[in-house]
Enzyme design. Structure first.
Site, PDB file in Angstrom:
ATOM      1  N   GLY A 174       0.799  -1.227   0.000  1.00  0.00           N
ATOM      2  CA  GLY A 174       0.000   0.000   0.000  1.00  0.00           C
ATOM      3  C   GLY A 174       0.828   1.273   0.000  1.00  0.00           C
ATOM      4  CG  ASN A 210       4.711   2.822  -8.530  1.00  0.00           C
ATOM      5  OD1 ASN A 210       3.915   2.354  -9.354  1.00  0.00           O
ATOM      6  ND2 ASN A 210       4.900   2.279  -7.340  1.00  0.00           N
ATOM      7  CB  CYS A 218       1.436   0.524  -7.185  1.00  0.00           C
ATOM      8  SG  CYS A 218       0.812  -0.323  -5.707  1.00  0.00           S
ATOM      9  CB  THR A 274       3.148  -6.957  -8.848  1.00  0.00           C
ATOM     10  OG1 THR A 274       2.436  -5.783  -8.469  1.00  0.00           O
ATOM     11  CG2 THR A 274       4.456  -7.035  -8.077  1.00  0.00           C
ATOM     12  N   GLY A 317      10.855  -8.439 -13.076  1.00  0.00           N
ATOM     13  CA  GLY A 317       9.765  -9.407 -12.929  1.00  0.00           C
ATOM     14  C   GLY A 317      10.301 -10.818 -12.919  1.00  0.00           C
TER      15      GLY A 317
HETATM   16  C1  SIN Z   1       3.597  -1.174  -2.455  1.00  0.00           C
HETATM   17  O1  SIN Z   1       4.298  -0.483  -1.719  1.00  0.00           O
HETATM   18  O2  SIN Z   1       2.411  -1.276  -2.229  1.00  0.00           O
HETATM   19  C2  SIN Z   1       4.186  -1.879  -3.667  1.00  0.00           C
HETATM   20  C3  SIN Z   1       4.539  -0.894  -4.696  1.00  0.00           C
HETATM   21  C4  SIN Z   1       4.215  -1.321  -6.083  1.00  0.00           C
HETATM   22  O3  SIN Z   1       3.593  -2.370  -6.311  1.00  0.00           O
HETATM   23  O4  SIN Z   1       4.542  -0.564  -6.989  1.00  0.00           O
END
Ligand code: SIN
Length: 299
Positions: free
Chosen positions: A72, A122, A125, A188, A238
């Site tokens: 998160g 990013n 996510c 992911t 990945g």
């Molecule tokens: C996370 O901190 O929730 C993961 C970050 C991501 O999936 O980019």
């Protein structure tokens, strides 16, 4: 030993094997340790404009084939993170700041408030409301965020793309049109796991993102498709766990690779991959550039 040095996405690196965002890059000390273990560059945990606690636990489900996380985007805010980047810099390799925001202005103001060797946006996510793939699945948003950050910084800007889309190439082209120096593929895959005793999803957030060996073939395909269509470099991420995986990514067209989930085995993974890659090149009297995109040959 064969030289692995070269340029990746606007940075000159000793080798193309990097720490991926999110796994260990939460402190300057861990960034520095990755550098000491041989990484060519390190990417920080993603930071945003205000402190976030992240999702309620459990935040990780370990699986035989990888792991599902729903952290998160916990972070102390970019204002509190510069010190960690500065400590990470003492490792002597480039530190790439991973940042997230809800719109182009938020991304741009975070980038202009941080000093790093490069930025990784990013936009991928898969489990944070208003952030990541919620913007990054739209090519127009990818382009406008990239453009806004590029207008405010003088260092390379990489865009980390989501595989949770019908066409990752259109996202890569949007990043390129926005002026990105490289794309990183992939973040992911959206995933979930259910506890069959209680009948509830295991993760506090119900769903999260799958990483590790299970997603490597998807990542290789995305790198291949992006490398075939884009003029800017593609960095593979990945499920890279060993030098064979790294070579596969490079043959699919990657200019560099990022290591995440495999670091559960410890920082020694960097050395294993770098030595394996170097020995492979030496055995075949090849240079790194000879491997890049080899799988694209048609004859
Ligand atoms: C996370 O901190 O929730 C993961 C970050 C991501 O999936 O980019």
């Amino acid at each position: 030993m064969s030289s692995l040095a070269g340029e990746v996405g606007g940075l000159i690196l000793e080798n193309p094997v990097m720490l991926a965002a999110g796994i260990l890059g939460t402190t300057g000390a861990s960034l520095r340790r990755a550098a000491m273990a041989g990484a060519g560059a390190v990417v920080t945990k993603s930071v945003g404009s205000i402190p976030r606690d992240g999702h309620p636990g459990p935040t990780v489900v370990p699986l035989d084939i990888g792991l599902i996380n729903a952290m998160g985007l916990p972070n102390p805010s970019y204002r509190e993170f510069q010190e960690e980047i500065d400590i990470g810099k003492t490792g002597g390799i480039p530190v790439v700041a991973s940042i997230f925001g809800a719109d182009p202005d938020e991304f741009a103001s975070i980038a202009s408030g941080l000093t790093a060797d490069a930025f990784e946006l990013n936009l991928s996510c898969p489990h944070a409301e208003k952030y990541g793939a919620e913007l990054g699945r739209y090519p127009e948003a990818v382009q406008s965020v990239t453009k806004a950050v590029k207008a405010r910084v003088r260092v390379p800007v990489w865009v980390k793309l989501t595989p949770n889309t019908a066409d990752i190439v259109e996202l890569g082209l949007a990043a390129q049109d926005g002026g990105a120096d490289a794309v990183v593929a992939i973040n992911t895959l959206k995933a979930m796991a259910i506890d069959i005793e209680s009948g509830y999803p295991i993760l506090g957030n119900r769903f999260g993102g799958l990483s590790g060996p299970a997603i490597k073939p998807v990542a290789v395909r995305c790198v291949y498709d992006l490398s075939s269509a884009l003029d800017i470099p593609v960095i593979g991420a990945g499920g890279v766990s060993c030098f064979v995986d790294a070579i596969e990514m490079i043959m699919a067209g990657a200019s560099g690779v990022q290591i995440g989930t495999a670091l559960q085995r410890g920082y020694g993974v960097f050395g294993e991959i770098i030595e394996g890659l170097s020995a492979y090149l030496e055995r075949r009297s090849m240079r790194l550039s000879d491997l890049r995109g080899l799988a694209m040959r048609r004859t």
